[in-house]
Design an enzyme around this catalytic site. Structure first.
Site, PDB file in Angstrom:
ATOM      1  N   TYR A 118      48.094  35.170 -24.747  1.00 36.15           N
ATOM      2  CA  TYR A 118      48.013  34.315 -25.707  1.00 36.15           C
ATOM      3  C   TYR A 118      49.227  33.415 -25.564  1.00 36.15           C
ATOM      4  CZ  TYR A 118      44.776  37.357 -28.236  1.00 36.15           C
ATOM      5  OH  TYR A 118      43.769  38.158 -28.689  1.00 36.15           O
ATOM      6  N   ASP A 130      50.874  44.234 -35.458  1.00 35.96           N
ATOM      7  CA  ASP A 130      50.022  43.473 -34.538  1.00 35.96           C
ATOM      8  C   ASP A 130      50.724  43.222 -33.180  1.00 35.96           C
ATOM      9  OD1 ASP A 130      47.521  41.672 -34.902  1.00 35.96           O
ATOM     10  OD2 ASP A 130      48.579  40.706 -33.460  1.00 35.96           O
ATOM     11  N   ARG A 133      41.264  49.651 -35.140  1.00 39.09           N
ATOM     12  CA  ARG A 133      41.053  48.667 -36.250  1.00 39.09           C
ATOM     13  C   ARG A 133      40.894  49.580 -37.377  1.00 39.09           C
ATOM     14  NH1 ARG A 133      41.280  42.973 -34.966  1.00 39.09           N
ATOM     15  NH2 ARG A 133      42.980  42.854 -33.721  1.00 39.09           N
ATOM     16  N   ARG A 160      45.855  43.488 -49.364  1.00 39.74           N
ATOM     17  CA  ARG A 160      46.325  42.432 -48.580  1.00 39.74           C
ATOM     18  C   ARG A 160      46.571  41.250 -49.403  1.00 39.74           C
ATOM     19  NH1 ARG A 160      47.191  39.224 -45.367  1.00 39.74           N
ATOM     20  NH2 ARG A 160      45.733  38.849 -43.869  1.00 39.74           N
TER      21      ARG A 160
HETATM   22  O1  CP3 Z   1      43.995  49.548 -37.597  1.00 45.26           O
HETATM   23  C1  CP3 Z   1      44.549  49.074 -36.694  1.00 45.26           C
HETATM   24  O2  CP3 Z   1      44.156  49.138 -35.519  1.00 45.26           O
HETATM   25  C2  CP3 Z   1      46.122  48.868 -36.597  1.00 45.26           C
HETATM   26  C3  CP3 Z   1      46.458  47.348 -36.778  1.00 45.26           C
HETATM   27  C4  CP3 Z   1      46.158  46.294 -35.793  1.00 45.26           C
HETATM   28  C5  CP3 Z   1      46.116  44.944 -35.959  1.00 45.26           C
HETATM   29  N1  CP3 Z   1      46.053  44.259 -34.841  1.00 45.26           N
HETATM   30  C6  CP3 Z   1      46.017  44.543 -37.471  1.00 45.26           C
HETATM   31  C7  CP3 Z   1      45.193  43.300 -37.387  1.00 45.26           C
HETATM   32  C8  CP3 Z   1      46.242  46.787 -34.316  1.00 45.26           C
HETATM   33  C9  CP3 Z   1      46.368  48.035 -33.371  1.00 45.26           C
HETATM   34  C10 CP3 Z   1      45.886  45.417 -33.850  1.00 45.26           C
HETATM   35  C11 CP3 Z   1      46.304  45.210 -32.498  1.00 45.26           C
HETATM   36  C12 CP3 Z   1      45.940  43.619 -31.863  1.00 45.26           C
HETATM   37  N2  CP3 Z   1      45.949  42.432 -32.274  1.00 45.26           N
HETATM   38  C13 CP3 Z   1      45.073  43.442 -30.539  1.00 45.26           C
HETATM   39  C14 CP3 Z   1      44.708  44.598 -29.613  1.00 45.26           C
HETATM   40  C15 CP3 Z   1      43.516  45.287 -30.153  1.00 45.26           C
HETATM   41  C16 CP3 Z   1      42.230  44.560 -29.906  1.00 45.26           C
HETATM   42  O3  CP3 Z   1      41.418  44.064 -30.906  1.00 45.26           O
HETATM   43  O4  CP3 Z   1      41.984  44.435 -28.639  1.00 45.26           O
HETATM   44  C17 CP3 Z   1      44.873  42.029 -30.313  1.00 45.26           C
HETATM   45  C18 CP3 Z   1      44.058  41.503 -29.211  1.00 45.26           C
HETATM   46  C19 CP3 Z   1      45.458  41.564 -31.560  1.00 45.26           C
HETATM   47  C20 CP3 Z   1      45.487  40.106 -31.942  1.00 45.26           C
HETATM   48  C21 CP3 Z   1      44.836  39.826 -33.117  1.00 45.26           C
HETATM   49  N3  CP3 Z   1      45.208  39.959 -34.251  1.00 45.26           N
HETATM   50  C22 CP3 Z   1      43.529  39.396 -33.411  1.00 45.26           C
HETATM   51  C23 CP3 Z   1      42.500  38.955 -32.154  1.00 45.26           C
HETATM   52  C24 CP3 Z   1      43.164  39.200 -34.650  1.00 45.26           C
HETATM   53  C25 CP3 Z   1      41.901  38.853 -35.303  1.00 45.26           C
HETATM   54  C26 CP3 Z   1      41.786  37.819 -36.112  1.00 45.26           C
HETATM   55  C27 CP3 Z   1      40.842  37.818 -36.949  1.00 45.26           C
HETATM   56  O5  CP3 Z   1      40.953  37.427 -38.179  1.00 45.26           O
HETATM   57  O6  CP3 Z   1      39.678  37.904 -36.481  1.00 45.26           O
HETATM   58  C28 CP3 Z   1      44.459  39.643 -35.308  1.00 45.26           C
HETATM   59  C29 CP3 Z   1      44.461  39.756 -36.897  1.00 45.26           C
HETATM   60  C30 CP3 Z   1      44.646  41.270 -37.399  1.00 45.26           C
HETATM   61  N4  CP3 Z   1      45.587  42.158 -36.681  1.00 45.26           N
HETATM   62  C31 CP3 Z   1      43.750  41.750 -38.469  1.00 45.26           C
HETATM   63  C32 CP3 Z   1      44.277  42.931 -38.600  1.00 45.26           C
HETATM   64  C33 CP3 Z   1      44.077  44.177 -39.442  1.00 45.26           C
HETATM   65  C34 CP3 Z   1      42.638  41.028 -39.045  1.00 45.26           C
HETATM   66  C35 CP3 Z   1      43.254  39.780 -40.013  1.00 45.26           C
HETATM   67  C36 CP3 Z   1      43.967  40.231 -41.334  1.00 45.26           C
HETATM   68  O7  CP3 Z   1      43.610  41.356 -41.963  1.00 45.26           O
HETATM   69  O8  CP3 Z   1      44.405  39.483 -41.867  1.00 45.26           O
END
Ligand code: CP3
Length: 366
Positions: free
Chosen positions: A161, A83, A34, A47
């Site tokens: 999910y 994602d 992340r 974004r």
């Molecule tokens: O920098 C990085 O790591 C690359 C990008 C990345 C994202 N998601 C972008 C993202 C990666 C590798 C992921 C993987 C991902 N997505 C996982 C596995 C990693 C982990 O954290 O265990 C999981 C479980 C997801 C599902 C997911 N997507 C979640 C739980 C969330 C968070 C929701 C929130 O708002 O708290 C997302 C959204 C997400 N994916 C964000 C990012 C940067 C944040 C929201 C945004 O910027 O809009």
């Protein structure tokens, strides 16, 4: 903003890829799960307010979000901005990512009828923006030799999910499905494994130099459940990824009791969260595997001396044998000060010893 760190050896000879392969390195490589995200002001500016899935589908934006942390922190690897739910969304399963919550599914997976909603992924048709973002990011990274990590969600974590309908604390429905309907469960995991392979293959074909499989929630399972109902599909994905010629990383949270099994998954590198010291983790994953981790993301909130002391403990526990990629135990918390992460990269580069040439002459301080 600083420029990309010069290297010259190319992604395959980079410290990150070498550490994944347990080869000697000039310094301990470091990146952060992340790292592209809300802790960076430039990410928030880039974004705007749109949905994250729309941002991911814009290759120029996705490539830029991928590169931001490399410029800002000087990390040893970029990770594609995407994602884990992109493949299922791309075949029309009906997934949204809700800010502050995570992936939410319109009509959860409940019966054999739902398998029809998970047709095979054709990356170049269903999600051409993924390969395009990889190509753009890799082209920009080329002069620095910094590798790009491609990734996918592991079958179990994506299934969680789809079956739960959204984030869960108990994983009740998914456990019930695997125990009560093992044949349907296996069919679901087979579909998701094939989708992960297609998604990873597209990223590697476009230039990704390594892949990480996120099985974030596998640690909620007992070892027998993991071994019987999850590991076979995970192995399938990792074997297909390894056949592409890139190192593979398998990561999950709360996996202390699963590390031995994860060591048999075929992954070159096993990701470890902060609960298991890396010396113990190395013993559990067994010889022939590298480890990645495992600073507690909470301890990156500072103050800096707290972060530095905790990072030195991780480096100490990683020891001097080759095969350590420094990372956090899970993702960067949104409230993290980017300045602390930049200092952390410098500390790891200066003081990491695992497989570092001359390590025996300069022990870790403090
Ligand atoms: O920098 C990085 O790591 C690359 C990008 C990345 C994202 N998601 C972008 C993202 C990666 C590798 C992921 C993987 C991902 N997505 C996982 C596995 C990693 C982990 O954290 O265990 C999981 C479980 C997801 C599902 C997911 N997507 C979640 C739980 C969330 C968070 C929701 C929130 O708002 O708290 C997302 C959204 C997400 N994916 C964000 C990012 C940067 C944040 C929201 C945004 O910027 O809009």
């Amino acid at each position: 903003m600083s420029t990309l760190p010069p290297d010259g050896s190319g992604p395959a000879g980079s410290p990150f890829v070498r550490a994944c392969r347990r080869l000697p390195v000039p310094h301990t490589p470091v990146w952060f799960m992340r790292q592209a995200g809300r802790s960076l002001p430039e990410y928030r500016a880039l974004r705007g307010d749109g949905s994250i899935l729309a941002a991911i589908a814009d290759p120029a934006l996705a490539a830029e979000a991928t590169l931001q942390p490399v410029r800002r922190y000087g990390v040893d690897a970029a990770i594609l901005f995407s994602d884990i739910v992109v493949p299922v969304e791309a075949v029309g399963f009906g997934v949204d990512v809700v800010p502050g919550r995570g992936p939410v599914v319109e009509r959860p997976f409940r019966s054999a009828d739902d398998l029809a909603r998970l047709r095979p992924l054709e990356p170049e048709v269903d999600a051409p923006y993924v390969a395009e973002a990889v190509r753009l990011a890799v082209a920009e990274l080329a002069p620095s030799g910094v590798p790009l990590i491609g990734f996918a969600g592991a079958p179990f974590t994506v299934a969680s999910y789809l079956v739960e309908g959204g984030p869960s604390r108990t994983f009740t429905r998914v456990k019930s499905l695997m125990h009560a309907e093992p044949d349907l469960w296996r069919a679901l995991l087979d579909r998701l494994a094939a989708m992960a392979v297609a998604f990873l293959s597209a990223q590697v074909a476009a230039g990704a130099a390594a892949v990480q499989l996120f099985d974030s929630w596998a640690g909620w399972l007992a070892p027998y459940e993991y071994e019987q109902w999850v590991l076979p599909a995970t192995r399938q994905v990792l074997a297909a990824a390894a056949a592409l010629g890139v190192p593979t990383i398998l990561f999950g949270v709360g996996t202390g009791e699963l590390l031995g099994l994860m060591g048999t998954s075929g992954a070159d590198v096993v990701g470890v969260d902060w609960r298991v010291p890396l010396d113990r983790a190395r013993a559990r994953v067994g010889v022939g595997r590298a480890v990645q981790g495992n600073l507690d993301p909470s301890l990156c909130l500072g103050p800096w001396p707290v972060t530095a002391a905790a990072a030195r403990r991780v480096l100490d526990e990683a020891g001097t044998e080759p095969g350590h990629v420094f990372n956090l135990g899970h993702g960067v918390l949104p409230e993290t000060d980017p300045g602390i992460l930049a200092e952390l990269v410098s500390l790891v580069h200066a003081e990491g010893r695992a497989g570092v040439t001359g390590a025996d002459r300069a022990p870790v301080a403090g």
